[in-house]
Write an enzyme that holds these catalytic residues in place. Structure first.
Site, PDB file in Angstrom:
ATOM      1  N   GLN A  75       0.837  -1.208  -0.240  1.00 37.25           N
ATOM      2  CA  GLN A  75      -0.010   0.151  -0.004  1.00 37.25           C
ATOM      3  C   GLN A  75       1.002   1.405  -0.013  1.00 37.25           C
ATOM      4  OE1 GLN A  75      -3.285  -0.095  -0.479  1.00 37.25           O
ATOM      5  NE2 GLN A  75      -3.415   2.062  -0.264  1.00 37.25           N
ATOM      6  N   ALA A  92      -5.678   5.091   0.077  1.00 37.54           N
ATOM      7  CA  ALA A  92      -5.386   5.153   1.480  1.00 37.54           C
ATOM      8  C   ALA A  92      -3.842   5.177   1.836  1.00 37.54           C
ATOM      9  CB  ALA A  92      -5.912   3.796   2.090  1.00 37.54           C
ATOM     10  N   SER A 133      -5.500   1.358   4.977  1.00 35.72           N
ATOM     11  CA  SER A 133      -6.403   0.844   3.798  1.00 35.72           C
ATOM     12  C   SER A 133      -7.114  -0.321   4.288  1.00 35.72           C
ATOM     13  CB  SER A 133      -5.394   0.358   2.636  1.00 35.72           C
ATOM     14  OG  SER A 133      -6.225  -0.424   1.722  1.00 35.72           O
ATOM     15  N   HIS A 186      -7.995  -2.749   2.706  1.00 33.77           N
ATOM     16  CA  HIS A 186      -7.268  -3.825   1.900  1.00 33.77           C
ATOM     17  C   HIS A 186      -6.374  -4.591   2.957  1.00 33.77           C
ATOM     18  CE1 HIS A 186      -8.955  -3.788  -2.160  1.00 33.77           C
ATOM     19  NE2 HIS A 186      -8.919  -2.213  -1.981  1.00 33.77           N
ATOM     20  N   ASP A 216     -11.380  -5.187  -4.637  1.00 33.79           N
ATOM     21  CA  ASP A 216     -11.615  -4.228  -5.551  1.00 33.79           C
ATOM     22  C   ASP A 216     -12.199  -5.328  -6.804  1.00 33.79           C
ATOM     23  OD1 ASP A 216     -10.983  -2.204  -4.490  1.00 33.79           O
ATOM     24  OD2 ASP A 216      -9.080  -2.230  -5.322  1.00 33.79           O
ATOM     25  N   GLU A 254     -16.310   4.786  -4.829  1.00 35.22           N
ATOM     26  CA  GLU A 254     -15.661   3.685  -5.425  1.00 35.22           C
ATOM     27  C   GLU A 254     -16.542   2.539  -5.700  1.00 35.22           C
ATOM     28  OE1 GLU A 254     -12.296   2.522  -3.332  1.00 35.22           O
ATOM     29  OE2 GLU A 254     -11.372   4.347  -3.468  1.00 35.22           O
ATOM     30  N   HIS A 264     -15.454  -1.150  -4.824  1.00 33.76           N
ATOM     31  CA  HIS A 264     -14.657  -1.459  -3.666  1.00 33.76           C
ATOM     32  C   HIS A 264     -15.803  -2.103  -2.492  1.00 33.76           C
ATOM     33  CE1 HIS A 264     -11.558  -1.326  -0.109  1.00 33.76           C
ATOM     34  NE2 HIS A 264     -12.536  -1.417   0.361  1.00 33.76           N
TER      35      HIS A 264
HETATM   36 ZN    ZN Z   1     -10.205  -1.270  -2.773  1.00 32.90          ZN
END
Ligand code: ZN
Length: 259
Positions: free
Chosen positions: A145, A166, A171, A173, A180, A229, A232
């Protein structure tokens, strides 16, 4: 004695997940406190316990609305909240990352096991509706990230990058619970136009049934900290996802996490 038992349980859990070929990470709730500097894993307290969640009201007053709040802070909770105010430590990596058994944009995609299994169920259901989904990105390490974020800052400047990317540690993630998504064509991947694709429309209408929430909805940038988003999605489990979806609120609003 109770504390010893808890330490033993924590130790056994760490040993058991460590046997999966992944390096077990020690939970460290302090990393979730934005006012404190994230600590290294070595100094983490394995006995750290989640906050008590409010119990339901059993005093018999019918009509009282009591919201049961899931565990939003423990690192192993599938309801762990990560945002700009609640970052993760640089060493945190989920202990149960697996490769989802669905179409992946790259073979390195992993997610936490429960989220990966839910993806499989969702992708199969989508297929029955003629929708072919693909995961573009799942779990991301802190370091990965960091690379992504720095590249975005170099390209667009920090202020703009912060609207869609992020910072490392912030994040979702990194939880292994977010992904995503796109269609297998990759059409409109990571673009606003994904909203109007068949896949984007299907996900918006159906993802909650499989435990996934559109985490950064349109027009909520001030609340979530990120632009819309449509690609996401974040796993919260089917029960919680249904409640969040039906509320029509963002996660921050639903759990009352705003300042
Ligand atoms: Zn994402």
């Amino acid at each position: 004695m109770l504390k010893m038992t808890k330490m033993l349980i924590a130790f056994l859990l760490i040993v058991s997940v460590g046997g999966c070929g992944k390096k077990a990470k020690t939970p460290n709730e302090d990393n979730l406190n934005p006012t404190e500097t994230p600590q290294s894993q070595e100094t983490a307290q394995p006995t750290a316990e989640p906050e008590e969640t409010p119990a339901s009201n059993n005093d018999g007053n019918e009509g009282d609305i009591v919201m049961e709040v899931p565990d939003l802070t423990s690192l192993d909770s599938i309801n762990l909240i990560v945002n700009k105010q609640r970052p993760l430590g640089e060493d945190y990596e989920p202990a149960d990352l697996v490769k989802p058994d669905v179409p992946l944009a790259k073979s390195s995609v992993t997610m936490r096991q429960e989220a990966a299994e839910a993806m499989k169920i969702m992708f199969d259901a989508a297929k029955e509706d003629g929708i072919s989904l693909m995961i573009g990105s799942g779990y991301r390490s802190y370091d990965y990230q960091k690379t992504l974020y720095n590249n975005y800052v170099a390209r667009d400047g920090e202020e703009e990058a912060n609207r869609y990317s992020a910072k490392p540690g912030q994040s979702e993630h990194q939880t292994g619970l977010a992904a995503d998504l796109s269609g297998t064509s990759g059409n409109c991947y990571l673009k606003g136009c994904f909203k109007d694709t068949d896949e984007g429309v299907w996900l918006k209408e159906n993802a909650w049934k499989y435990g996934f929430i559109l985490r950064y909805p349109e027009g909520k940038e001030e609340i979530t900290g990120y632009i819309f988003e449509p690609w996401h999605y974040r796993y919260f489990g089917t029960e919680e996802a249904q409640k969040i979806f039906e509320s029509g609120l963002t996660v921050e609003e639903y759990y009352n996490l705003q300042d």
